[in-house]
Design a protein around this motif. Sequence first.
Motif, PDB file in Angstrom:
ATOM      1  N   ALA A 150      89.296 100.528  21.236  1.00  0.00           N
ATOM      2  CA  ALA A 150      90.168 100.371  22.524  1.00  0.00           C
ATOM      3  C   ALA A 150      91.639 100.769  22.090  1.00  0.00           C
ATOM      4  O   ALA A 150      92.505 101.149  23.046  1.00  0.00           O
ATOM      5  CB  ALA A 150      90.349  98.872  22.811  1.00  0.00           C
ATOM      6  N   ASP A 151      91.572 100.855  20.822  1.00  0.00           N
ATOM      7  CA  ASP A 151      93.052 101.296  20.400  1.00  0.00           C
ATOM      8  C   ASP A 151      93.299 102.824  20.509  1.00  0.00           C
ATOM      9  O   ASP A 151      94.235 103.360  19.818  1.00  0.00           O
ATOM     10  CB  ASP A 151      93.464 100.584  18.869  1.00  0.00           C
ATOM     11  CG  ASP A 151      93.531  99.312  19.109  1.00  0.00           C
ATOM     12  OD1 ASP A 151      93.752  98.689  19.940  1.00  0.00           O
ATOM     13  OD2 ASP A 151      93.262  98.632  17.901  1.00  0.00           O
ATOM     14  N   HIS A 152      92.364 103.531  20.890  1.00  0.00           N
ATOM     15  CA  HIS A 152      92.468 105.154  20.588  1.00  0.00           C
ATOM     16  C   HIS A 152      92.145 105.653  21.990  1.00  0.00           C
ATOM     17  O   HIS A 152      91.565 105.048  22.973  1.00  0.00           O
ATOM     18  CB  HIS A 152      90.952 105.441  19.746  1.00  0.00           C
ATOM     19  CG  HIS A 152      91.273 105.182  18.446  1.00  0.00           C
ATOM     20  ND1 HIS A 152      91.566 106.170  17.393  1.00  0.00           N
ATOM     21  CD2 HIS A 152      91.039 103.938  17.743  1.00  0.00           C
ATOM     22  CE1 HIS A 152      91.732 105.625  16.292  1.00  0.00           C
ATOM     23  NE2 HIS A 152      91.324 104.495  16.293  1.00  0.00           N
ATOM     24  N   GLU A 153      92.847 106.780  22.141  1.00  0.00           N
ATOM     25  CA  GLU A 153      92.851 107.412  23.598  1.00  0.00           C
ATOM     26  C   GLU A 153      91.777 108.450  23.703  1.00  0.00           C
ATOM     27  O   GLU A 153      91.496 108.921  24.706  1.00  0.00           O
ATOM     28  CB  GLU A 153      94.352 108.167  23.877  1.00  0.00           C
ATOM     29  CG  GLU A 153      95.330 106.960  23.939  1.00  0.00           C
ATOM     30  CD  GLU A 153      96.755 107.666  24.199  1.00  0.00           C
ATOM     31  OE1 GLU A 153      96.632 108.735  24.193  1.00  0.00           O
ATOM     32  OE2 GLU A 153      97.783 106.766  24.425  1.00  0.00           O
ATOM     33  N   THR A 154      91.517 109.073  22.321  1.00  0.00           N
ATOM     34  CA  THR A 154      90.191 110.089  22.523  1.00  0.00           C
ATOM     35  C   THR A 154      88.950 109.678  23.226  1.00  0.00           C
ATOM     36  O   THR A 154      88.507 108.596  22.757  1.00  0.00           O
ATOM     37  CB  THR A 154      90.242 110.518  20.878  1.00  0.00           C
ATOM     38  OG1 THR A 154      91.277 111.045  20.348  1.00  0.00           O
ATOM     39  CG2 THR A 154      89.137 111.936  21.117  1.00  0.00           C
ATOM     40  N   LEU A 155      88.621 110.327  24.171  1.00  0.00           N
ATOM     41  CA  LEU A 155      87.389 109.902  24.917  1.00  0.00           C
ATOM     42  C   LEU A 155      86.060 110.734  24.221  1.00  0.00           C
ATOM     43  O   LEU A 155      85.197 110.436  24.855  1.00  0.00           O
ATOM     44  CB  LEU A 155      87.781 110.088  26.278  1.00  0.00           C
ATOM     45  CG  LEU A 155      88.642 109.404  26.809  1.00  0.00           C
ATOM     46  CD1 LEU A 155      88.908 109.653  28.228  1.00  0.00           C
ATOM     47  CD2 LEU A 155      88.525 107.764  26.695  1.00  0.00           C
ATOM     48  N   THR A 156      86.082 111.726  23.502  1.00  0.00           N
ATOM     49  CA  THR A 156      85.043 112.157  22.888  1.00  0.00           C
ATOM     50  C   THR A 156      85.139 112.563  21.582  1.00  0.00           C
ATOM     51  O   THR A 156      86.201 112.784  20.953  1.00  0.00           O
ATOM     52  CB  THR A 156      84.541 113.341  23.790  1.00  0.00           C
ATOM     53  OG1 THR A 156      83.318 114.044  23.402  1.00  0.00           O
ATOM     54  CG2 THR A 156      85.633 114.507  23.668  1.00  0.00           C
TER      55      THR A 156
ATOM     56  N   VAL B  23      83.155 105.288   0.514  1.00  0.00           N
ATOM     57  CA  VAL B  23      84.078 104.184  -0.348  1.00  0.00           C
ATOM     58  C   VAL B  23      85.129 103.701   0.779  1.00  0.00           C
ATOM     59  O   VAL B  23      85.926 104.553   1.100  1.00  0.00           O
ATOM     60  CB  VAL B  23      84.639 104.519  -1.439  1.00  0.00           C
ATOM     61  CG1 VAL B  23      85.151 103.490  -2.230  1.00  0.00           C
ATOM     62  CG2 VAL B  23      83.365 105.073  -2.339  1.00  0.00           C
ATOM     63  N   ASP B  24      85.170 102.663   1.291  1.00  0.00           N
ATOM     64  CA  ASP B  24      86.118 101.979   2.057  1.00  0.00           C
ATOM     65  C   ASP B  24      86.543 102.954   3.397  1.00  0.00           C
ATOM     66  O   ASP B  24      87.470 103.354   3.370  1.00  0.00           O
ATOM     67  CB  ASP B  24      87.333 101.578   1.281  1.00  0.00           C
ATOM     68  CG  ASP B  24      87.055 100.561   0.297  1.00  0.00           C
ATOM     69  OD1 ASP B  24      86.185  99.667   0.543  1.00  0.00           O
ATOM     70  OD2 ASP B  24      87.618 100.438  -0.649  1.00  0.00           O
ATOM     71  N   PRO B  25      85.661 103.426   4.296  1.00  0.00           N
ATOM     72  CA  PRO B  25      85.872 104.347   5.095  1.00  0.00           C
ATOM     73  C   PRO B  25      86.584 103.844   6.243  1.00  0.00           C
ATOM     74  O   PRO B  25      86.581 102.605   6.577  1.00  0.00           O
ATOM     75  CB  PRO B  25      84.398 104.779   5.627  1.00  0.00           C
ATOM     76  CG  PRO B  25      83.575 103.416   5.406  1.00  0.00           C
ATOM     77  CD  PRO B  25      84.037 102.811   4.260  1.00  0.00           C
ATOM     78  N   SER B  26      87.469 104.423   6.798  1.00  0.00           N
ATOM     79  CA  SER B  26      88.123 103.927   8.039  1.00  0.00           C
ATOM     80  C   SER B  26      87.232 104.038   9.411  1.00  0.00           C
ATOM     81  O   SER B  26      85.949 104.722   9.063  1.00  0.00           O
ATOM     82  CB  SER B  26      89.307 104.983   8.244  1.00  0.00           C
ATOM     83  OG  SER B  26      88.779 106.258   8.762  1.00  0.00           O
ATOM     84  N   PRO B  27      87.636 103.332  10.207  1.00  0.00           N
ATOM     85  CA  PRO B  27      86.504 103.439  11.458  1.00  0.00           C
ATOM     86  C   PRO B  27      86.394 104.906  11.971  1.00  0.00           C
ATOM     87  O   PRO B  27      85.234 105.138  12.320  1.00  0.00           O
ATOM     88  CB  PRO B  27      87.496 102.788  12.558  1.00  0.00           C
ATOM     89  CG  PRO B  27      88.344 101.847  11.752  1.00  0.00           C
ATOM     90  CD  PRO B  27      88.526 102.481  10.436  1.00  0.00           C
ATOM     91  N   GLU B  28      87.171 105.697  11.894  1.00  0.00           N
ATOM     92  CA  GLU B  28      87.090 106.951  12.099  1.00  0.00           C
ATOM     93  C   GLU B  28      85.953 107.813  11.310  1.00  0.00           C
ATOM     94  O   GLU B  28      85.182 108.532  11.543  1.00  0.00           O
ATOM     95  CB  GLU B  28      88.474 107.976  12.247  1.00  0.00           C
ATOM     96  CG  GLU B  28      89.396 107.564  13.436  1.00  0.00           C
ATOM     97  CD  GLU B  28      90.107 106.340  13.047  1.00  0.00           C
ATOM     98  OE1 GLU B  28      90.858 105.700  13.730  1.00  0.00           O
ATOM     99  OE2 GLU B  28      89.890 105.767  11.711  1.00  0.00           O
TER     100      GLU B  28
END
Length: 300
Positions: free
Chosen positions: A49-55, A265-270
């Motif tokens: 929900a915190d991101h605007e990118t849709l694909t 190692v400790d990946p971000s959600p992206e």
Amino acid sequence: MWFRNLRFYRFSDEFALPDDFENKLGEHLFRPCGRQEQSTFGWFSPFGADHETLTHVLNDCHLLCARREEKVLPAAVINAELEEKVRQIQEAEGRPVNRKEKQNLKEDLIHQLLPQAFSRYRLSWGYIDLKRQLVIINESAANKAEDFLGLLRSTLGSLPVQPVSPAEAAELTMTDWLKRNDLPAAFDFGDEAELRSPQQDGGILRCKNEDLTRDDIQAHIEAGKQVTRLGLVWQENIEFILETDFALKRVKATDILMDAQDDLVDPSPEEKLDADFMLVSAQIGELYDDLVRAFTSDAN
């Protein structure tokens, strides 16, 4: 691997996405239900929900996520309210309430109760594989996949796709595989199957956690039953159930595949999404290629 069910749709004409694809997705963005709406369905960022990118694009594969909100109105609650309304009318006016009037009362009740209803949210995932000219959707039910395709069709204006299906009935091919105890290269038998008699009043045999090559299972095939669901393992990497409409159910990565995947190692959600989608799109694409070859070679 979060694609637990796979439905494949092939473009009937050579297809390319428009340059303004992201903007077109934004025109059909998910929005919450209004007070009198029972459901809404729109695009949602794969990153949350915190991101605007849709694909999210990776190797000519475009990952998409749609979100649905549904207002939950339990049938028992509506029916109880309806019965009370009908009782009040019958007592006050001394007459029966006919079917059409009951239907109108029910619609009025739904209209009144909707603003107080709880909401249920659900994500639907899919991706466009431009290299293979496919849309691949993570849905077990065909109608849910059609909802996803419908949203994509509204977004693009047209969507010339059709479900992928083998030239010969899948149950005949799967039955032949099991009867001969011989699978195409890249596949092994799993431990689950369903066999059905072609006759309407015929029997159904469901096997789970079983050796599918057992003599008694073979006897059912000899008696005329056909395989309508078959557990398979692909390249020792992915387990799944293949159904007669070419849908894959309960898709699961094996321990061999997961052990081979590099751990971040400790990946971000992206980073996590990117790594997962790289694994999913590569494995599913190659699995699809082998499945098509398997059915094509058996048809020749």
